[in-house]
Scaffold this active site. Structure first.
Site, PDB file in Angstrom:
ATOM      1  N   LYS A  99       1.759  -4.693 -10.753  1.00  0.00           N
ATOM      2  CA  LYS A  99       0.925  -5.504  -9.854  1.00  0.00           C
ATOM      3  C   LYS A  99      -0.547  -5.323 -10.209  1.00  0.00           C
ATOM      4  O   LYS A  99      -1.073  -4.207 -10.179  1.00  0.00           O
ATOM      5  CB  LYS A  99       1.177  -5.090  -8.403  1.00  0.00           C
ATOM      6  CG  LYS A  99       0.245  -5.762  -7.381  1.00  0.00           C
ATOM      7  CD  LYS A  99       0.563  -5.330  -5.946  1.00  0.00           C
ATOM      8  CE  LYS A  99      -0.481  -5.874  -4.961  1.00  0.00           C
ATOM      9  NZ  LYS A  99      -0.242  -5.422  -3.570  1.00  0.00           N
ATOM     10  N   ASP A 136      -7.878  -6.692  -3.086  1.00  0.00           N
ATOM     11  CA  ASP A 136      -7.040  -7.297  -2.049  1.00  0.00           C
ATOM     12  C   ASP A 136      -7.786  -7.288  -0.723  1.00  0.00           C
ATOM     13  O   ASP A 136      -7.808  -6.283  -0.016  1.00  0.00           O
ATOM     14  CB  ASP A 136      -5.719  -6.523  -1.936  1.00  0.00           C
ATOM     15  CG  ASP A 136      -4.789  -7.119  -0.881  1.00  0.00           C
ATOM     16  OD1 ASP A 136      -5.057  -8.243  -0.418  1.00  0.00           O
ATOM     17  OD2 ASP A 136      -3.784  -6.456  -0.549  1.00  0.00           O
ATOM     18  N   LYS A 145      -7.907  -8.324   5.999  1.00  0.00           N
ATOM     19  CA  LYS A 145      -7.722  -6.935   6.390  1.00  0.00           C
ATOM     20  C   LYS A 145      -8.874  -6.470   7.267  1.00  0.00           C
ATOM     21  O   LYS A 145      -9.987  -6.991   7.148  1.00  0.00           O
ATOM     22  CB  LYS A 145      -7.679  -6.040   5.133  1.00  0.00           C
ATOM     23  CG  LYS A 145      -6.423  -6.160   4.307  1.00  0.00           C
ATOM     24  CD  LYS A 145      -6.473  -5.216   3.119  1.00  0.00           C
ATOM     25  CE  LYS A 145      -5.214  -5.320   2.274  1.00  0.00           C
ATOM     26  NZ  LYS A 145      -3.994  -4.871   2.986  1.00  0.00           N
ATOM     27  N   ASP A 164      -5.676  -1.798  -5.874  1.00  0.00           N
ATOM     28  CA  ASP A 164      -4.447  -2.583  -5.749  1.00  0.00           C
ATOM     29  C   ASP A 164      -3.943  -3.087  -7.110  1.00  0.00           C
ATOM     30  O   ASP A 164      -2.954  -3.815  -7.162  1.00  0.00           O
ATOM     31  CB  ASP A 164      -4.674  -3.755  -4.782  1.00  0.00           C
ATOM     32  CG  ASP A 164      -3.435  -4.134  -3.991  1.00  0.00           C
ATOM     33  OD1 ASP A 164      -2.496  -3.311  -3.940  1.00  0.00           O
ATOM     34  OD2 ASP A 164      -3.404  -5.246  -3.435  1.00  0.00           O
ATOM     35  N   ASP A 214      -1.643 -11.580   3.219  1.00  0.00           N
ATOM     36  CA  ASP A 214      -1.858 -10.204   2.774  1.00  0.00           C
ATOM     37  C   ASP A 214      -0.604  -9.635   2.091  1.00  0.00           C
ATOM     38  O   ASP A 214      -0.658  -8.564   1.488  1.00  0.00           O
ATOM     39  CB  ASP A 214      -2.267  -9.330   3.969  1.00  0.00           C
ATOM     40  CG  ASP A 214      -2.924  -8.038   3.538  1.00  0.00           C
ATOM     41  OD1 ASP A 214      -3.211  -7.887   2.335  1.00  0.00           O
ATOM     42  OD2 ASP A 214      -3.141  -7.168   4.403  1.00  0.00           O
ATOM     43  N   GLU A 217       0.620 -10.408  -0.679  1.00  0.00           N
ATOM     44  CA  GLU A 217       0.360 -11.195  -1.888  1.00  0.00           C
ATOM     45  C   GLU A 217       0.968 -10.567  -3.136  1.00  0.00           C
ATOM     46  O   GLU A 217       1.202 -11.256  -4.123  1.00  0.00           O
ATOM     47  CB  GLU A 217      -1.150 -11.363  -2.078  1.00  0.00           C
ATOM     48  CG  GLU A 217      -1.875 -10.205  -2.785  1.00  0.00           C
ATOM     49  CD  GLU A 217      -1.814  -8.879  -2.038  1.00  0.00           C
ATOM     50  OE1 GLU A 217      -1.552  -8.896  -0.828  1.00  0.00           O
ATOM     51  OE2 GLU A 217      -2.016  -7.825  -2.676  1.00  0.00           O
ATOM     52  N   ARG A 220       3.956  -9.365  -3.788  1.00  0.00           N
ATOM     53  CA  ARG A 220       5.269  -9.931  -4.115  1.00  0.00           C
ATOM     54  C   ARG A 220       5.139 -11.352  -4.641  1.00  0.00           C
ATOM     55  O   ARG A 220       5.973 -11.816  -5.418  1.00  0.00           O
ATOM     56  CB  ARG A 220       6.173  -9.844  -2.875  1.00  0.00           C
ATOM     57  CG  ARG A 220       5.670 -10.612  -1.688  1.00  0.00           C
ATOM     58  CD  ARG A 220       6.329 -10.163  -0.383  1.00  0.00           C
ATOM     59  NE  ARG A 220       5.745  -8.932   0.145  1.00  0.00           N
ATOM     60  CZ  ARG A 220       6.156  -8.330   1.244  1.00  0.00           C
ATOM     61  NH1 ARG A 220       7.168  -8.816   1.941  1.00  0.00           N
ATOM     62  NH2 ARG A 220       5.574  -7.220   1.653  1.00  0.00           N
TER      63      ARG A 220
HETATM   64  N1  BES Z   1      -1.932  -3.785  -1.204  1.00  0.00           N
HETATM   65  C1  BES Z   1      -1.351  -3.851   0.086  1.00  0.00           C
HETATM   66  C2  BES Z   1      -0.497  -2.626   0.416  1.00  0.00           C
HETATM   67  C3  BES Z   1      -1.243  -1.363   0.697  1.00  0.00           C
HETATM   68  C4  BES Z   1      -1.950  -1.199   1.860  1.00  0.00           C
HETATM   69  C5  BES Z   1      -1.184  -0.317  -0.195  1.00  0.00           C
HETATM   70  C6  BES Z   1      -2.615  -0.021   2.116  1.00  0.00           C
HETATM   71  C7  BES Z   1      -1.825   0.869   0.061  1.00  0.00           C
HETATM   72  C8  BES Z   1      -2.555   1.022   1.215  1.00  0.00           C
HETATM   73  C9  BES Z   1      -0.456  -5.077   0.199  1.00  0.00           C
HETATM   74  O1  BES Z   1      -0.899  -6.195  -0.483  1.00  0.00           O
HETATM   75  C10 BES Z   1      -0.388  -5.420   1.633  1.00  0.00           C
HETATM   76  O2  BES Z   1      -1.395  -5.801   2.173  1.00  0.00           O
HETATM   77  N2  BES Z   1       0.791  -5.305   2.220  1.00  0.00           N
HETATM   78  C11 BES Z   1       0.974  -5.588   3.596  1.00  0.00           C
HETATM   79  C12 BES Z   1       2.275  -6.320   3.736  1.00  0.00           C
HETATM   80  C13 BES Z   1       2.516  -6.870   5.101  1.00  0.00           C
HETATM   81  C14 BES Z   1       1.530  -7.978   5.385  1.00  0.00           C
HETATM   82  C15 BES Z   1       3.932  -7.380   5.165  1.00  0.00           C
HETATM   83  C16 BES Z   1       1.004  -4.264   4.356  1.00  0.00           C
HETATM   84  O3  BES Z   1       1.560  -3.291   3.856  1.00  0.00           O
HETATM   85  O4  BES Z   1       0.428  -4.216   5.451  1.00  0.00           O
HETATM   86 ZN    ZN Z   2      -2.037  -5.879  -2.112  1.00  0.00          ZN
HETATM   87 MN    MN Z   3      -2.220  -7.390   0.654  1.00  0.00          MN
END
Ligand code: BES
Ligand code: ZN
Ligand code: MN
Length: 513
Positions: free
Chosen positions: A280, A285, A292, A303, A362, A364, A366
């Site tokens: 990834k 992000d 966020k 990220d 968010d 994104e 996947r």
């Molecule tokens: N990059 C983030 C995941 C992340 C967040 C990694 C904090 C490390 C620390 C990812 O893109 C994300 O925002 N995932 C969301 C998914 C949710 C919206 C289903 C998450 O984990 O909140």
């Molecule tokens: Zn992310």
């Molecule tokens: Mn995200």
């Protein structure tokens, strides 16, 4: 600043191996071990004998009793050719495990770096550690030292901490028969350590420098440095041509155009199916329209650590000239809110033809990985492994110690679990299954991109599994392991060690499938 990747400090240390008795070795500093209860450890007995019992006397007097974390520097011991002798506490002899050894290496290296020695002869790797041989300890020592030498300097106008005077580390081994294996161990440790440091550097660079096109330029740099590496970079037009509607929906809200980076390392014959790594590469992000909260949002520059670990592993494989074929795929994009950005409810069509309702912009990662997984089909891979800082939920499940691991094939999953144990870079398996997959049902498209609050790491894995049905596949969620927060904020370079070990284990496996 950051014109090219400045890993100028890496590669400053030379490693060597020598057999023979410790007291006869000339060196700036000799490193020997003392166990708790004042037991003489690796190297210490020989030094004690050559000095008429000086070491035992000091230990008996209580200058150092062998507890973990202790060090004692001795100068010019009579009967010893080394200028200095560093005693290092190793804790209880029977309890010494790989974690304890790693900590002792870090402590010893700090003391060495401060003592002014230019070269050192190291006996700690002769310690007995359960389940690990001397070669493993040597390799792990080199890896730890390489990581200790890393500094992030690309964006600093002056140096924080000077590099130590130490330039050469020689491992003392018992006999001539140990030398060849030990040399190979230093070679592997150095390549893995440098791969880890490359991943750290890319991870640490800020989002305004490390953009998708910057990552593409770094891939070309790898191509220039290693004859075994070839690189292709697709721009957004080429991605549109391939139908990567899901990936392109993520970069649409950004001024930075996406890049699709493919690195080939050919180390085996054409009849060998390649191992494919997918990382990834979200260079920043923000969350997009599902933006966020502000706290610690700077950490979303990390990220792209999955992508960084692909770079690090491809470099390590090429440096080691591993006899495997490897394809490293990096979908790179920036996730920003903007007039053209995806909105909750938007539906996109992936390269696979499956449609996706984007309920949360968010989620994104996947969305870019799914098109990369479809693209990977063309290589008829032996297996595909993707790495991604994918879900905050993974931090809740496993904390910051182990990667989350899911897959559609027990052979691949077990190979990764085992490689993680060998490399001291561990993963832990989570389940996939229909019950979880059903959480992705959408009323309006083939699937939605989120599965609700529960089991967020697993539903993300289920989403990816829908695009990885044509080959053996596993997914590493590295959200908790790819970087440290707080005072030691910075990328860790994980899981480069696991992945390189996985490739080492695959070397010479023969054509497949
Ligand atoms: N990059 C983030 C995941 C992340 C967040 C990694 C904090 C490390 C620390 C990812 O893109 C994300 O925002 N995932 C969301 C998914 C949710 C919206 C289903 C998450 O984990 O909140
Ligand atoms: Zn992310
Ligand atoms: Mn995200």
């Amino acid at each position: 600043m950051a014109g090219g990747l400045c890993l100028c400090e890496v590669g400053l240390m030379d490693y060597a191996v020598k057999s023979g008795s410790p007291e006869k070795q000339r060196s700036g500093c000799m490193v020997i071990g003392i166990f708790e209860k004042r037991r003489l450890g690796p190297g210490a007995e020989a030094v004690d004998r050559a000095t008429n019992g000086r070491v035992a006397t000091l230990v008996r007097r209580g200058d150092l009793d062998g507890r973990a974390g202790q060090t004692l520097l001795l100068q010019e011991l009579p009967g010893i050719r080394a200028d200095r002798v560093l005693l290092v506490g190793l804790g209880r002899e029977r309890d010494l495990n790989e974690r304890g050894y790693r900590k002792a290496v870090q402590t010893a290296f700090q003391a060495l770096a401060n003592c002014g020695a230019r070269d050192t002869i190291w006996y700690l790797a002769q310690a007995r550690v359960k389940g690990r041989d001397q070669d493993w300890l040597i390799r792990d020592t080199v890896q730890t030292v390489e990581q200790a030498l890393y500094r992030f300097e690309a964006c600093k106008s002056r140096r924080d901490a000077p590099q130590p005077a130490l330039r050469k580390l020689t491992f003392g081994v018992p006999g001539r028969g140990d030398v060849a294996g030990a040399r190979e161990a230093t070679r592997i440790g150095k390549a893995v350590g440098e791969g880890i440091n490359l991943a750290r550097e890319l991870g640490n660079l800020p989002g305004n420098i490390c953009t998708p096109s910057y990552l593409a330029s770094q891939a070309r740099e790898l191509q220039d440095r290693f004859p075994g590496i070839d690189v292709d970079v697709l721009d957004e037009d080429a991605m549109a041509e391939l139908g990567m509607g899901s990936l392109l929906s993520v970069s649409r809200g950004s001024e930075q155009a996406a890049r699709f980076i493919v690195m080939h390392y050919r180390g085996a014959g054409d009849d060998q199916a390649p191992q494919v790594l997918v990382g990834k590469g979200i260079t920043f992000d923000t969350g997009g329209i599902s933006i966020k909260p502000g706290a610690a949002m700077d950490e979303m520059k990390f990220d792209m650590c999955g992508a960084a670990s692909v770079f690090g592993t491809v470099q390590a494989a090429a440096a080691l000239e591993l006899p495997v074929n490897l394809v490293g795929i990096v979908p790179a994009a920036e996730n920003m809110p903007d007039g053209r950005a995806s909105k909750p409810g938007d539906i996109v069509t992936s390269m696979s033809g499956q449609t996706i309702e984007i309920l949360n912009t968010d989620a994104e990662g996947r969305l870019i990985l799914c098109d990369a997984l479809t693209y990977a089909e063309r290589y008829k891979p032996a297996a595909v492994v993707d790495m991604a800082t994918l879900t905050g939920a993974c931090i809740i499940a496993l904390g910051h110690h182990m990667h989350g691991l899911m897959g559609n094939n027990a052979g691949v999953v077990n190979a990764l679990l085992s490689a993680g144990r060998t490399a001291g870079d561990r993963a832990w398996e989570l389940p996939l299954g229909e019950e979880y997959d059903e959480q992705l049902k959408s009323n309006f498209a083939d699937m939605q991109n989120i599965g609700g609050r529960s089991a967020g790491t697993i539903t993300a894995g289920c989403f990816l599994a829908r695009f990885a049905g044509k080959y053996r596949w596993a997914h590493l969620d590295i959200a908790g392991t790819a970087w440290n927060s707080g005072e030691n904020k910075g990328a860790t370079g994980r899981p480069v060690a696991l992945l390189t070990q996985y490739l080492l284990d695959r070397a010479g496996e023969g054509p497949r499938p």
